[in-house]
Design an enzyme around this catalytic site. Structure first.
Site, PDB file in Angstrom:
ATOM      1  N   GLU A 128       0.802  -1.219   0.000  1.00 33.99           N
ATOM      2  CA  GLU A 128       0.000   0.000   0.000  1.00 33.99           C
ATOM      3  C   GLU A 128       0.841   1.278   0.000  1.00 33.99           C
ATOM      4  O   GLU A 128       0.302   2.367  -0.143  1.00 33.99           O
ATOM      5  CB  GLU A 128      -0.957   0.004   1.194  1.00 33.99           C
ATOM      6  CG  GLU A 128      -1.986  -1.108   1.152  1.00 33.99           C
ATOM      7  CD  GLU A 128      -2.923  -1.010  -0.046  1.00 33.99           C
ATOM      8  OE1 GLU A 128      -3.125   0.091  -0.594  1.00 33.99           O
ATOM      9  OE2 GLU A 128      -3.460  -2.064  -0.438  1.00 33.99           O
TER      10      GLU A 128
ATOM     11  N   TYR B 222      -7.977  -1.681 -12.242  1.00 33.10           N
ATOM     12  CA  TYR B 222      -8.016  -1.295 -10.829  1.00 33.10           C
ATOM     13  C   TYR B 222      -9.459  -1.098 -10.379  1.00 33.10           C
ATOM     14  O   TYR B 222      -9.876  -1.593  -9.323  1.00 33.10           O
ATOM     15  CB  TYR B 222      -7.192  -0.018 -10.614  1.00 33.10           C
ATOM     16  CG  TYR B 222      -7.134   0.396  -9.160  1.00 33.10           C
ATOM     17  CD1 TYR B 222      -6.210  -0.181  -8.297  1.00 33.10           C
ATOM     18  CD2 TYR B 222      -8.011   1.339  -8.650  1.00 33.10           C
ATOM     19  CE1 TYR B 222      -6.160   0.180  -6.957  1.00 33.10           C
ATOM     20  CE2 TYR B 222      -7.965   1.708  -7.317  1.00 33.10           C
ATOM     21  CZ  TYR B 222      -7.037   1.133  -6.478  1.00 33.10           C
ATOM     22  OH  TYR B 222      -7.000   1.491  -5.147  1.00 33.10           O
TER      23      TYR B 222
END
Length: 155
Positions: A71, A112
């Site tokens: 992340e 995504y």
């Protein structure tokens, strides 16, 4: 929210059910340094009418640092503690990632957005919320290998 994508990163991840986060909304406004596209953010608005729907996941403590690396903790995102309201109404403390720098006007890659929408459908998020996610504009990733690699988890 996609279990397949999360487990590809941290194998112990398991769904603990749906939850909502008041005073937040999902925004695609984090500029990815890796591919230049927009990534999601649990954007804090402080407005009671804004509610972000999502999924609570549990994972082993040692895999949290692995997820932090994926992340971009400290560079792209900060990991913050938030109060989630589970589907059964119980309030629980959880952690989420919040963008450190936002850039309005960005578009996510199609693959995504597919991860986000597939996860929302998989976990039965409210239909109107799924429809809002589906309506987010996207751009087709011209890197066909990256696109194929990202979508391969659903094959």
């Amino acid at each position: 929210m996609s279990s397949a994508r999360l487990r590809a990163r941290v194998q112990t991840a398991r769904s603990l059910g749906m939850g909502s986060l008041a005073g937040h909304r999902l925004e695609f406004h984090l500029h990815s340094r890796n591919d230049g596209s927009a990534k999601c953010d649990a954007f804090h608005t402080g407005r009671s009418e804004d509610v972000l729907h999502g999924v609570l996941f549990g994972l082993s403590a040692d895999e949290l640092s692995v997820l932090d690396r994926y992340e971009g903790r400290g560079q792209a995102y900060a990991r913050v503690e938030v109060e989630i309201i589970r589907a059964d109404g119980v309030r629980v403390l959880a952690q989420t990632y919040r963008a450190l720098h936002v850039e309005p006007g960005l578009l996510p890659y199609d693959w995504y957005k597919a991860h986000v929408v597939n996860g929302a459908r998989e976990h039965g998020l409210p239909p109107d919320y799924v429809a809002q996610l589906e309506a987010v504009p996207e751009v087709v990733d011209r890197d066909v290998l990256r696109r194929a690699r990202e979508l391969a988890i659903y094959a």
